[in-house]
Write a protein that holds these residues in place. Structure first.
Motif, PDB file in Angstrom:
ATOM      1  N   LYS A   1      -0.669  -3.034  -0.604  1.00 36.33           N
ATOM      2  CA  LYS A   1       0.389  -2.786  -1.580  1.00 36.33           C
ATOM      3  C   LYS A   1      -0.154  -1.959  -2.729  1.00 36.33           C
ATOM      4  CE  LYS A   1       3.973  -5.207  -4.225  1.00 36.33           C
ATOM      5  NZ  LYS A   1       4.553  -6.536  -4.517  1.00 36.33           N
ATOM      6  N   VAL A   2       0.599  -0.944  -3.135  1.00 40.09           N
ATOM      7  CA  VAL A   2       0.171  -0.043  -4.207  1.00 40.09           C
ATOM      8  C   VAL A   2       0.356  -0.734  -5.555  1.00 40.09           C
ATOM      9  CG1 VAL A   2       0.528   2.191  -5.305  1.00 40.09           C
ATOM     10  CG2 VAL A   2       0.795   1.962  -2.820  1.00 40.09           C
ATOM     11  N   LYS A   3      -0.742  -0.853  -6.288  1.00 38.84           N
ATOM     12  CA  LYS A   3      -0.713  -1.496  -7.606  1.00 38.84           C
ATOM     13  C   LYS A   3      -0.713  -0.483  -8.744  1.00 38.84           C
ATOM     14  CE  LYS A   3      -0.866  -5.367  -7.723  1.00 38.84           C
ATOM     15  NZ  LYS A   3       0.203  -6.372  -7.570  1.00 38.84           N
ATOM     16  N   GLU A   4      -1.333   0.691  -8.516  1.00 37.05           N
ATOM     17  CA  GLU A   4      -1.420   1.709  -9.571  1.00 37.05           C
ATOM     18  C   GLU A   4      -1.642   3.062  -8.913  1.00 37.05           C
ATOM     19  OE1 GLU A   4      -4.573   2.879 -13.098  1.00 37.05           O
ATOM     20  OE2 GLU A   4      -4.166   0.728 -12.732  1.00 37.05           O
ATOM     21  N   VAL A   5      -1.018   4.119  -9.497  1.00 36.12           N
ATOM     22  CA  VAL A   5      -1.176   5.478  -8.975  1.00 36.12           C
ATOM     23  C   VAL A   5      -1.590   6.397 -10.113  1.00 36.12           C
ATOM     24  CG1 VAL A   5      -0.060   7.418  -7.808  1.00 36.12           C
ATOM     25  CG2 VAL A   5       0.604   5.065  -7.225  1.00 36.12           C
ATOM     26  N   GLY A   6      -2.695   7.124  -9.910  1.00 41.53           N
ATOM     27  CA  GLY A   6      -3.149   8.110 -10.884  1.00 41.53           C
ATOM     28  C   GLY A   6      -3.059   9.513 -10.334  1.00 41.53           C
ATOM     29  N   ASP A   7      -3.608  10.480 -11.073  1.00 37.57           N
ATOM     30  CA  ASP A   7      -3.541  11.874 -10.640  1.00 37.57           C
ATOM     31  C   ASP A   7      -4.331  12.123  -9.360  1.00 37.57           C
ATOM     32  OD1 ASP A   7      -1.908  12.559 -12.732  1.00 37.57           O
ATOM     33  OD2 ASP A   7      -3.568  13.198 -14.033  1.00 37.57           O
ATOM     34  N   ASP A   8      -5.415  11.371  -9.154  1.00 37.84           N
ATOM     35  CA  ASP A   8      -6.215  11.583  -7.955  1.00 37.84           C
ATOM     36  C   ASP A   8      -6.704  10.258  -7.349  1.00 37.84           C
ATOM     37  OD1 ASP A   8      -8.033  10.837  -9.851  1.00 37.84           O
ATOM     38  OD2 ASP A   8      -9.478  12.432  -9.423  1.00 37.84           O
ATOM     39  N   TYR A   9      -6.002   9.178  -7.618  1.00 43.44           N
ATOM     40  CA  TYR A   9      -6.429   7.889  -7.081  1.00 43.44           C
ATOM     41  C   TYR A   9      -5.246   6.928  -7.004  1.00 43.44           C
ATOM     42  CZ  TYR A   9      -5.907   5.616 -11.621  1.00 43.44           C
ATOM     43  OH  TYR A   9      -5.374   5.082 -12.770  1.00 43.44           O
ATOM     44  N   MET A  10      -5.488   5.839  -6.327  1.00 45.95           N
ATOM     45  CA  MET A  10      -4.573   4.701  -6.425  1.00 45.95           C
ATOM     46  C   MET A  10      -5.357   3.418  -6.199  1.00 45.95           C
ATOM     47  SD  MET A  10      -2.165   4.929  -3.028  1.00 45.95           S
ATOM     48  CE  MET A  10      -2.809   4.938  -1.364  1.00 45.95           C
ATOM     49  N   LEU A  11      -4.825   2.340  -6.764  1.00 46.11           N
ATOM     50  CA  LEU A  11      -5.347   1.006  -6.542  1.00 46.11           C
ATOM     51  C   LEU A  11      -4.416   0.298  -5.567  1.00 46.11           C
ATOM     52  CD1 LEU A  11      -6.306  -0.218 -10.133  1.00 46.11           C
ATOM     53  CD2 LEU A  11      -7.755   0.909  -8.438  1.00 46.11           C
ATOM     54  N   VAL A  12      -4.992  -0.322  -4.536  1.00 48.98           N
ATOM     55  CA  VAL A  12      -4.179  -1.026  -3.555  1.00 48.98           C
ATOM     56  C   VAL A  12      -4.706  -2.438  -3.364  1.00 48.98           C
ATOM     57  CG1 VAL A  12      -3.530   1.089  -2.347  1.00 48.98           C
ATOM     58  CG2 VAL A  12      -5.528  -0.203  -1.584  1.00 48.98           C
ATOM     59  N   GLU A  13      -3.780  -3.353  -3.142  1.00 49.09           N
ATOM     60  CA  GLU A  13      -4.130  -4.737  -2.831  1.00 49.09           C
ATOM     61  C   GLU A  13      -3.955  -4.951  -1.337  1.00 49.09           C
ATOM     62  OE1 GLU A  13      -3.129  -9.274  -4.357  1.00 49.09           O
ATOM     63  OE2 GLU A  13      -1.752  -7.626  -4.821  1.00 49.09           O
ATOM     64  N   VAL A  14      -5.029  -5.302  -0.656  1.00 49.68           N
ATOM     65  CA  VAL A  14      -5.022  -5.448   0.797  1.00 49.68           C
ATOM     66  C   VAL A  14      -4.526  -6.844   1.167  1.00 49.68           C
ATOM     67  CG1 VAL A  14      -6.450  -5.424   2.873  1.00 49.68           C
ATOM     68  CG2 VAL A  14      -6.922  -3.818   1.012  1.00 49.68           C
ATOM     69  N   HIS A  15      -3.671  -6.897   2.176  1.00 48.99           N
ATOM     70  CA  HIS A  15      -3.195  -8.198   2.651  1.00 48.99           C
ATOM     71  C   HIS A  15      -4.375  -8.994   3.216  1.00 48.99           C
ATOM     72  CE1 HIS A  15      -1.182 -11.216   5.146  1.00 48.99           C
ATOM     73  NE2 HIS A  15      -0.147 -11.053   4.331  1.00 48.99           N
ATOM     74  N   PRO A  16      -4.445 -10.299   2.959  1.00 49.36           N
ATOM     75  CA  PRO A  16      -5.595 -11.101   3.400  1.00 49.36           C
ATOM     76  C   PRO A  16      -5.863 -11.074   4.903  1.00 49.36           C
ATOM     77  CG  PRO A  16      -4.286 -12.322   1.810  1.00 49.36           C
ATOM     78  CD  PRO A  16      -3.517 -11.082   2.129  1.00 49.36           C
ATOM     79  N   ALA A  17      -4.834 -10.807   5.725  1.00 48.37           N
ATOM     80  CA  ALA A  17      -5.036 -10.759   7.176  1.00 48.37           C
ATOM     81  C   ALA A  17      -5.599  -9.423   7.645  1.00 48.37           C
ATOM     82  CB  ALA A  17      -3.730 -11.046   7.903  1.00 48.37           C
ATOM     83  N   SER A  18      -5.707  -8.449   6.754  1.00 52.40           N
ATOM     84  CA  SER A  18      -6.213  -7.119   7.111  1.00 52.40           C
ATOM     85  C   SER A  18      -7.688  -7.023   6.745  1.00 52.40           C
ATOM     86  CB  SER A  18      -5.414  -6.031   6.382  1.00 52.40           C
ATOM     87  OG  SER A  18      -4.050  -6.086   6.723  1.00 52.40           O
ATOM     88  N   ARG A  19      -8.522  -6.835   7.740  1.00 52.70           N
ATOM     89  CA  ARG A  19      -9.978  -6.781   7.524  1.00 52.70           C
ATOM     90  C   ARG A  19     -10.430  -5.328   7.402  1.00 52.70           C
ATOM     91  NH1 ARG A  19     -12.037 -10.292  12.469  1.00 52.70           N
ATOM     92  NH2 ARG A  19     -14.088  -9.712  11.652  1.00 52.70           N
ATOM     93  N   TYR A  20     -11.376  -5.085   6.502  1.00 57.11           N
ATOM     94  CA  TYR A  20     -11.860  -3.734   6.265  1.00 57.11           C
ATOM     95  C   TYR A  20     -13.353  -3.777   5.976  1.00 57.11           C
ATOM     96  CZ  TYR A  20     -11.727  -5.180   1.362  1.00 57.11           C
ATOM     97  OH  TYR A  20     -11.934  -5.854   0.186  1.00 57.11           O
ATOM     98  N   LYS A  21     -13.968  -2.594   6.068  1.00 58.03           N
ATOM     99  CA  LYS A  21     -15.357  -2.422   5.652  1.00 58.03           C
ATOM    100  C   LYS A  21     -15.482  -1.048   5.005  1.00 58.03           C
ATOM    101  CE  LYS A  21     -16.637  -1.068  10.387  1.00 58.03           C
ATOM    102  NZ  LYS A  21     -17.471  -1.411  11.573  1.00 58.03           N
ATOM    103  N   ILE A  22     -16.375  -0.966   4.042  1.00 57.53           N
ATOM    104  CA  ILE A  22     -16.615   0.296   3.342  1.00 57.53           C
ATOM    105  C   ILE A  22     -18.095   0.622   3.455  1.00 57.53           C
ATOM    106  CG2 ILE A  22     -16.544   1.492   1.118  1.00 57.53           C
ATOM    107  CD1 ILE A  22     -14.224  -0.341   0.337  1.00 57.53           C
ATOM    108  N   GLU A  23     -18.407   1.766   4.024  1.00 53.68           N
ATOM    109  CA  GLU A  23     -19.787   2.220   4.185  1.00 53.68           C
ATOM    110  C   GLU A  23     -19.878   3.656   3.669  1.00 53.68           C
ATOM    111  OE1 GLU A  23     -20.550   1.783   8.327  1.00 53.68           O
ATOM    112  OE2 GLU A  23     -20.757  -0.402   8.237  1.00 53.68           O
ATOM    113  N   ASP A  24     -20.732   3.856   2.651  1.00 51.88           N
ATOM    114  CA  ASP A  24     -20.890   5.179   2.022  1.00 51.88           C
ATOM    115  C   ASP A  24     -19.548   5.741   1.578  1.00 51.88           C
ATOM    116  OD1 ASP A  24     -23.664   5.117   2.500  1.00 51.88           O
ATOM    117  OD2 ASP A  24     -23.371   5.930   4.520  1.00 51.88           O
ATOM    118  N   GLY A  25     -18.708   4.886   1.043  1.00 46.43           N
ATOM    119  CA  GLY A  25     -17.407   5.313   0.529  1.00 46.43           C
ATOM    120  C   GLY A  25     -16.341   5.506   1.587  1.00 46.43           C
ATOM    121  N   LYS A  26     -16.683   5.309   2.863  1.00 48.57           N
ATOM    122  CA  LYS A  26     -15.715   5.492   3.951  1.00 48.57           C
ATOM    123  C   LYS A  26     -15.066   4.152   4.287  1.00 48.57           C
ATOM    124  CE  LYS A  26     -15.184   7.103   8.712  1.00 48.57           C
ATOM    125  NZ  LYS A  26     -15.862   7.634   9.927  1.00 48.57           N
TER     126      LYS A  26
END
Length: 559
Positions: free
Chosen positions: A145-170
């Motif tokens: 869910k989108v929480k904030e939108v800027g000129d070149d970014y956004m903040l999102v809240e991920v649903h707890p059932a959705s799993r993710y990983k971030i490696e080197d910014g990816k």
């Protein structure tokens, strides 16, 4: 004396109809649910057709991909050879060669972990699945869910059932047996309660940063195509599993089943005689916070016969069409002789199953006009490889037909009657119902809200999806269409050259059409003989006539 014996035999048979079924009871046991269900189904098979109820004691039954049953099935409209070289399915409940078996969930939940097929009904007769919930602990469609939108970014809240990983910014989304970093996205507006196919937050993503668990900072080169409050639903495009598969069976019913998540594809009925879905919900679990319930179609009926009934169901939160009923056109590749054809599955995602069998009635169709040019019967059929069949016919195909540049063949035996009554459709980015069958069909008392395309599509084609065939007796009656796409009802066989009507006897009456969009019309129909449009209510902003008719004969259109 003979009369008395016959009477006794009749009474014994009558009492047998009312005999209590055998009950096989199952209780949830963490770590053993897979094996316990396999054992209960095997026990049911020992009764050789005597009525059996597999009764689940209320609870959650966990099924993991690693312990699933693996079996190869070719399923219509799923994946191509290049997309999925190994179409083996990972199955939780496998019902094969069974008769008169009921699975009564008693409100229990089948909870899948990983990419899986929740159930398969294969070569069975008189099967009932009821009072059951089907869900996935880690759905293959992720949500944020989108929480904030800027000129070149956004903040999102991920649903707890959705799993993710971030490696080197990816950023990568993942689960048991799957992961993706690019794919397809939809946007959901919780205020308007509609979804549409949209830009994906994974497109153009330069860097992802986890600010805290499930809160991500996503950076782009330019302003994201988003606004606060929207929910993005993301997935890959590979339909390598299905939610449920009903194959070569007879009289299969689903009653009071809640499909909270349908992984990778929906419930597919293929070459089955008689399918019914009653009081089923295809929608996210209430209170789960999820907005999406399906990877693609919800209910897909391919090459079936008998009666298909979908009654009093809810369809909300799909990524494709909730209901699609059709056959399959195979293209004639070669005339081996005057009675023998080599034919081919043409669409990349449909192949591998025996589309014809001895005794099936068939028609040859000019692919350019979609008009019948020959009819007969199959006397022999062989699937020589997953893409091609060789069929022998009961009579000669004349030279006037074999000389045509593009001919397809349809199995007219395996076409169903259809009743779609009292259902509700919402949060759908595409159409509500696709229907292509020559048998008597009724779409009545349904409610459609916010379809982004036509609420109902009647097509028939032999050049794109190769989904057959003509519609000869369809009534669309007493439905309500609110804020749907243009046109709301679309009847559009995909012929390249008009040489006569493709569809026949379609009645559209006593429906309500409402739309605030001035570009939306109510009905577009072409290629129909005997089109009747009458007694409908139109609350449309479109200034011109709400009905457009092309290439139709014997039509009766009233406003």
């Amino acid at each position: 004396m003979n009369r008395i014996i016959c009477l006794i035999i009749s009474l014994v048979g009558y009492c047998g109809l009312w005999a209590s079924p055998v009950v096989v009871e199952v209780s949830p046991q963490p770590g053993n649910d897979n094996q316990n269900m396999i054992a209960s189904i095997e026990k049911a098979s020992l009764y050789k057709g005597k009525p059996v109820v597999i009764k689940l004691h209320p609870g959650v039954y966990d099924f993991s991909r690693s312990e699933s049953l693996e079996k190869l099935y070719y399923v219509s409209n799923t994946t191509s050879e290049s997309e999925n070289p190994n179409p083996v399915k990972h199955i939780a409940l496998l019902l094969k060669d069974l008769e008169n078996v009921t699975i009564d969930g008693c409100g229990s939940t089948i909870l899948l972990t990983g990419e899986m097929t929740s159930f398969v009904v294969d070569h069975c007769k008189n099967i009932l699945l009821k009072n059951l919930n089907i869900d996935n602990s880690n759905p293959t469609q992720t949500e944020c869910k989108v929480k904030e939108v800027g000129d070149d970014y956004m903040l999102v809240e991920v649903h707890p059932a959705s799993r993710y990983k971030i490696e080197d910014g990816k950023l990568t989304w993942y689960g048991d047996g799957w992961e993706f970093s690019r794919g397809i996205a939809q946007s959901y507006d919780p205020v308007k309660d509609i979804t549409w196919r949209s830009w994906s937050p994974m497109d153009g993503l330069k860097k992802a940063v986890e600010l805290r668990p499930n809160l991500l900072y996503l950076q782009y080169d330019k302003k994201p195509q988003a606004q606060c409050g929207l929910v993005f639903q993301m997935r890959d495009a590979i339909r390598d599993e299905v939610c449920g598969f009903i194959n070569r069976s007879e009289n299969v019913r689903l009653e009071n089943v809640n499909f909270y998540y349908l992984g990778n594809f929906g419930v597919i009925s293929q070459y089955t005689d008689g399918v019914a879905l009653e009081h089923c919900n295809f929608m996210p679990k209430p209170g789960s916070g999820r907005t999406n319930a399906g990877f693609a179609d919800f209910v897909h009926v391919s090459g079936c016969k008998g009666k298909v009934r979908v009654v009093n169901c809810n369809f909300s939160g799909a990524h494709d069409d909730p209901i699609n009923v059709h056959g399959t056109h195979l293209r004639v590749m070669e005339y081996l002789d005057a009675k023998t054809l080599k034919i081919r599955f043409m669409h990349p995602q449909t192949y591998g199953f025996e589309a014809f069998d001895k005794g099936d009635e068939v028609e040859l169709v000019n692919a350019e006009t979609l008009c019948k040019v020959w009819e007969g019967r199959i006397v022999k059929a062989q699937l020589v490889n997953p893409r091609e069949m060789i069929v022998s016919l009961n009579k000669v195909v004349p030279a006037t037909v074999s000389s045509l540049s593009d001919v397809v063949i349809e199995n007219t035996t395996w076409t169903p009657e259809v009743e779609i009554i009292g259902n509700r459709f919402s949060r759908i980015p595409t159409r509500g119902i696709l229907l292509s069958t020559r048998k008597k069909s009724l779409i009545e008392n349904n409610f459609f809200y916010g379809m982004q395309m036509s609420a109902i599509l009647v097509a028939d084609d032999a050049m794109s999806w190769y989904e057959s065939g003509p519609v000869y007796n369809l009534t669309i009656r007493k439905n309500t269409f609110l804020q749907c796409g243009d046109p709301v009802i679309l009847i559009s066989p995909e012929y390249r050259k008009y040489e006569g009507a493709v569809h026949k006897h379609i009645v559209i009456e006593e429906n309500i059409f409402e739309s605030a969009d001035p570009s939306v019309s109510a009905i577009y129909a072409k290629g129909v003989d005997g089109l009747v449009i009458r007694n409908n209510y139109y609350e449309m902003k479109k200034g011109e006539n709400p009905v457009n008719v092309v290439d139709c004969t014997n039509e009766k259109v009233e406003y």
